[in-house]
Design a protein around this motif. Structure first.
Motif, PDB file in Angstrom:
ATOM      1  N   UNK A 673       0.832  -1.205  -0.094  1.00  0.00           N
ATOM      2  CA  UNK A 673      -0.184  -0.002  -0.228  1.00  0.00           C
ATOM      3  C   UNK A 673       0.803   1.295  -0.074  1.00  0.00           C
ATOM      4  N   UNK A 674       2.051   1.299   0.659  1.00  0.00           N
ATOM      5  CA  UNK A 674       2.855   2.265   0.851  1.00  0.00           C
ATOM      6  C   UNK A 674       3.349   2.746  -0.533  1.00  0.00           C
ATOM      7  N   UNK A 709      12.939  -2.548  -8.810  1.00  0.00           N
ATOM      8  CA  UNK A 709      12.185  -2.664 -10.119  1.00  0.00           C
ATOM      9  C   UNK A 709      11.141  -1.483 -10.212  1.00  0.00           C
ATOM     10  N   UNK A 710      10.612  -0.915  -9.252  1.00  0.00           N
ATOM     11  CA  UNK A 710       9.660   0.223  -9.297  1.00  0.00           C
ATOM     12  C   UNK A 710      10.471   1.661  -9.528  1.00  0.00           C
ATOM     13  N   UNK A 711      11.618   1.484  -9.167  1.00  0.00           N
ATOM     14  CA  UNK A 711      12.552   2.750  -9.399  1.00  0.00           C
ATOM     15  C   UNK A 711      12.886   2.659 -10.946  1.00  0.00           C
ATOM     16  N   UNK A 712      13.233   1.514 -11.508  1.00  0.00           N
ATOM     17  CA  UNK A 712      13.492   1.428 -12.942  1.00  0.00           C
ATOM     18  C   UNK A 712      12.470   2.033 -13.832  1.00  0.00           C
ATOM     19  N   UNK A 713      11.145   1.779 -13.239  1.00  0.00           N
ATOM     20  CA  UNK A 713       9.943   2.295 -14.195  1.00  0.00           C
ATOM     21  C   UNK A 713       9.865   3.865 -14.066  1.00  0.00           C
ATOM     22  N   UNK A 714      10.609   4.478 -13.388  1.00  0.00           N
ATOM     23  CA  UNK A 714      10.531   6.044 -13.166  1.00  0.00           C
ATOM     24  C   UNK A 714      11.354   6.807 -13.943  1.00  0.00           C
ATOM     25  N   UNK A 720      12.802   9.248  -9.124  1.00  0.00           N
ATOM     26  CA  UNK A 720      13.422   8.064  -8.574  1.00  0.00           C
ATOM     27  C   UNK A 720      13.987   7.961  -7.454  1.00  0.00           C
ATOM     28  N   UNK A 721      14.743   9.005  -7.446  1.00  0.00           N
ATOM     29  CA  UNK A 721      15.443   9.079  -5.777  1.00  0.00           C
ATOM     30  C   UNK A 721      14.615   9.503  -4.785  1.00  0.00           C
ATOM     31  N   UNK A 722      13.573  10.278  -5.306  1.00  0.00           N
ATOM     32  CA  UNK A 722      12.351  10.841  -4.244  1.00  0.00           C
ATOM     33  C   UNK A 722      11.656   9.736  -3.804  1.00  0.00           C
ATOM     34  N   UNK A 723      11.179   8.794  -4.586  1.00  0.00           N
ATOM     35  CA  UNK A 723      10.476   7.386  -4.411  1.00  0.00           C
ATOM     36  C   UNK A 723      11.346   6.696  -3.210  1.00  0.00           C
ATOM     37  N   UNK A 724      12.515   6.506  -3.735  1.00  0.00           N
ATOM     38  CA  UNK A 724      13.483   5.446  -2.889  1.00  0.00           C
ATOM     39  C   UNK A 724      13.448   6.229  -1.343  1.00  0.00           C
ATOM     40  N   UNK A 725      13.777   7.576  -1.399  1.00  0.00           N
ATOM     41  CA  UNK A 725      13.755   8.118  -0.093  1.00  0.00           C
ATOM     42  C   UNK A 725      12.534   8.025   0.742  1.00  0.00           C
ATOM     43  N   UNK A 726      11.422   8.224  -0.004  1.00  0.00           N
ATOM     44  CA  UNK A 726      10.101   7.928   0.951  1.00  0.00           C
ATOM     45  C   UNK A 726       9.899   6.532   1.373  1.00  0.00           C
ATOM     46  N   UNK A 727      10.328   5.588   0.534  1.00  0.00           N
ATOM     47  CA  UNK A 727      10.189   4.092   0.921  1.00  0.00           C
ATOM     48  C   UNK A 727      10.842   3.881   2.092  1.00  0.00           C
ATOM     49  N   UNK A 728      12.115   3.900   2.018  1.00  0.00           N
ATOM     50  CA  UNK A 728      13.195   3.890   3.013  1.00  0.00           C
ATOM     51  C   UNK A 728      13.618   4.768   4.045  1.00  0.00           C
ATOM     52  N   UNK A 729      12.958   6.065   3.732  1.00  0.00           N
ATOM     53  CA  UNK A 729      13.011   6.865   4.826  1.00  0.00           C
ATOM     54  C   UNK A 729      14.409   7.655   4.834  1.00  0.00           C
TER      55      UNK A 729
END
Length: 729
Positions: A673-674, A709-714, A720-729
């Motif tokens: 969900x996150x 794999x989701x980062x590779x879709x961005x 992509x970096x923003x997404x990674x930071x939001x997921x892993x904090x």
């Protein structure tokens, strides 16, 4: 929970000899006098269909009485009318008799007493206890009866704090009431469990579990729960002796309801992909799970009837294979269509028929159902399988410079594209499955676009082209897929397309498809209910083919997983204390080997829905809770053995490391969900489809691998970096 039902020769004997009587009360409310209570579409029809089905399957019962109350029959189903009938049944029922009660209506939670109230036609929201039928009152009346054999079936929703939206064309039985009201599900379940604990013969069937909705689909003409309840009564839930009893009926309805929602969601995903491919961003949402629930504490058998042998006036499913490429008939494929697909199957190939008659043959094949009429329509007509035509065309395509195109069939006979479309357009009363197998062509997209037509029950077109030297590859792959299907689950065309996409080498075969935007499930192989495994006819004729192993960890996969025989320690009683010895699994982090063994163990009792049950249960915190949760889905007599085997699996040593870091753990619903929320904020509505595609392609993926794999879709590195930071904090 799927509890125990044990057969007894006395159970059927006392009904067929007249020693016992079956009392039936069916109540359905479409229209409410209180305008603040939303009207429903199908409860009256549910009662009619259920009443017709019970009349057929209880023909051998010498003594029975059926009372039906709904908006369009006799007395209005008011509280007074229903209670009068209920009290009459309870007062007259003898100890050897049985009582079956069915309610299809709204359910609400009374804020003062916290009692769940069934809403009848004259129920007023401002005075629920006096104008509705409180479940506690219903149970108190039943408790005064001399018979303990009581089955209460509730096709209602239990989430009183929800609004009443329309999802696609379906609705769920929710009440448009203030959000301050509590969800009545827990109170209802607790009340029924207390009643069951005091009577070994009491059983309650609920259309959905806590926090879920009871879905209604126009394509079914009923609520999905009652739709399969009626189909089960008409014979699909009968055991090997033709007896229909509550335990077998519940298991059938449970599996079919889960499968219907799953197939429908899979079909919607393919339709959404079609929409995205043509730039349409208005996607259909998927349907939340609906899991029928059963509440029973005792051991016994509730007989509802005997299998009814319907006299079908015509074949509902027909298949025509027109093969302009091969000199011999593909008997294996025809055999699958006939036995696993329930098709009246026929094949035309180069050495069998007069090709000059092919247009007449196709016309008669497609027109048969559109010309048929029903002299005396009944609600049971809606329960019959949808009339389905499968047309499989194999041949070369020829096209001139003016855009006219033909199928080249045997002896130089041509079937024009325009002629084919005309025939398809006439067959509006049938569900259509069109398969075009055409080597060495690049115009199949035109054929798909041209042959699309609106039918009442839906249309699917599958088209494949290959090089001439690979002209048999599509047909061979299709045969392998169909031969490996678990016939108790069946195969929808949407899942067939997914399997073809997985198995056909893209360098050799180009595959295209189209599915009409309908909520009707289009099955190429309908699900079947065989009480005994040996009764599966196609399995008996194709034992070697059926035993091929195709690993699967998702319900989306159609291949069958052979049962796994697990090495067991010496048999010992499995107690709650023994279960507690299961060591915590770091938030239930299980190895792929353990997941596979648990799923295969569940499949022995639950079949294909095992993967859904396991995925849902993995939300618990430790192994002991996992074993208890999974065991509750099984028949009571199987629970102890299951606990013993599951305990052994969880205590086994594995090559899997329990010291993995947090971002390498397996995936749970909260993490998914996150990911979906954060990805949607960055790339829009494609987020869900991207996540689903990755999960379908990588069944044992970890959370870290999923994020990568989701980062590779961005496409944008900063996003992509923003997404990674939001997921892993």
């Amino acid at each position: 929970m799927s509890p125990l039902g044990i057969g007894s020769s006395d159970s059927t004997y006392i009904f067929t000899t007249g020693e016992a009587k079956l009392w039936i009360l069916l109540v359905g409310i479409n229209e409410y006098q209180d305008v603040s209570l939303p009207n429903l579409r199908y409860p009256a029809g549910d009662c009619e269909a259920l009443g017709d089905a019970l009349a057929k399957v209880t023909q051998r019962f010498l003594r029975k009485e059926v009372i039906i109350h709904h908006d369009f029959m006799g007395e209005t189903p008011t509280v007074k009318t229903v209670c009068r009938s209920l009290e009459r049944i309870v007062s007259k029922a003898k100890p050897t008799d049985s009582i079956f009660l069915y309610f299809s209506c709204h359910g609400m939670l009374e804020s003062d007493t916290q009692d769940v109230v069934l809403c009848l036609s004259d129920t007023r929201r401002e005075n629920l206890p006096d104008t509705g039928l409180p479940v506690q009152k219903l149970l108190q009346i039943l408790e005064t009866s001399r018979t303990n054999q009581q089955l209460v079936c509730l096709d209602t929703c239990h989430s009183g704090d929800m609004k009443m939206p329309q999802i696609n064309n379906a609705s769920f039985r929710e009440l448009n009431i203030t959000e301050t009201l509590l969800n009545p599900a827990t109170n209802l379940v607790n009340a029924l469990r207390k009643r069951a604990s005091r009577s070994k013969g009491f059983c309650a069937l609920l259309s959905c579990d806590q926090g879920q909705q009871s879905w209604e689909f126009p394509e079914l003409g009923h609520g999905v729960f009652t739709y399969y309840l009626v189909r089960g009564l008409l014979g699909e839930a009968a055991d090997s002796h033709g007896v229909i009893e509550a335990d077998g009926l519940y298991k059938y309805v449970y599996r079919q309801t889960l499968q219907y929602i799953d197939k429908l969601n899979h079909q919607l995903r393919l339709i959404n992909k079609q929409k995205l491919n043509r730039g349409d961003r208005k996607l259909y949402p998927e349907y939340p799970l609906q899991t029928p629930k059963r509440i029973v504490e005792g051991v016994g058998e509730f007989i509802l009837g005997f299998k009814y042998d319907a006299d079908e006036s015509h074949q509902q499913r027909r298949a025509l294979v027109i093969d302009g490429l091969s000199n011999k008939i593909n008997t294996d494929l025809i055999d699958i269509f006939a036995h696993a697909g329930d098709f009246q199957a026929e094949c035309w190939h180069q050495q069998s028929k007069s090709w000059s008659d092919i247009e007449i043959k196709i016309q008669g094949f497609l027109d048969r159902d559109s010309k048929s009429t029903i002299k005396s329509p009944s609600y049971l007509e809606l329960i019959k399988p949808t009339p389905t035509c499968l047309l499989y065309l194999r041949g070369y395509i020829e096209e001139n410079e003016n855009g006219e195109a033909w199928f080249i069939l045997g002896n130089g006979v041509l079937l024009s594209r325009s002629c084919l479309k005309q025939q398809l357009q006439r067959a509006t009363k049938t569900q259509q499955i069109i398969i075009l197998d055409c080597p060495n062509t690049n115009s199949l997209k035109k054929w798909i676009e041209y042959c699309q037509c609106g039918t009442e029950y839906g249309q699917c077109i599958i088209a494949a082209t290959s090089t001439i030297d690979k002209s048999e590859l599509f047909c061979q792959t299709l045969h392998k897929i169909l031969a490996s299907v678990n016939v108790q689950v069946g195969l929808s065309v949407s899942k067939l397309i997914t399997e073809l996409q997985k198995r056909l080498p893209k360098q050799d075969v180009t595959l295209d498809f189209w599915i009409s935007e309908t909520q009707t499930i289009i099955d190429i192989l309908p699900s079947k209910n065989y009480p005994n495994f040996s009764q599966r006819p196609y399995l008996q004729r194709n034992q070697q083919e059926q035993q091929k192993k195709f690993p699967s960890h998702h319900l989306d996969d159609v291949t069958e997983i052979p049962s796994t025989t697990l090495p067991l320690p010496s048999p010992i009683p499995v107690t709650s204390e023994a279960i507690e010895t299961v060591k915590p699994q770091l938030n239930l982090l299980l190895s792929s080997e353990q997941l596979t063994e648990l799923e295969n163990l569940l499949k022995q009792s639950l079949g294909i829905v095992a993967s859904i049950v396991l995925k849902k249960a993995l939300k618990v915190n430790n192994g002991a809770e996992l074993i208890r949760t999974l065991a509750n889905y099984l028949p009571h007599k199987e629970q102890e053995k299951f606990k013993e085997q599951a305990l052994f699996i969880l205590n086994k040593k594995s090559s899997f490391s329990l010291s993995r870091s947090a971002n390498e753990q397996t995936i749970n619903a909260a993490f998914l969900g996150k990911c979906e929320r954060e990805l949607t904020n960055l790339i829009g509505s494609d987020a869900r489809l991207n996540i689903q595609h990755i999960l379908e392609s990588h069944t044992q993926i970890t959370s870290k691998e999923l994020v990568d794999k989701l980062i590779a879709k961005i496409p944008d590195p900063q996003l992509a970096l923003k997404f990674k930071q939001r997921i892993w904090g």
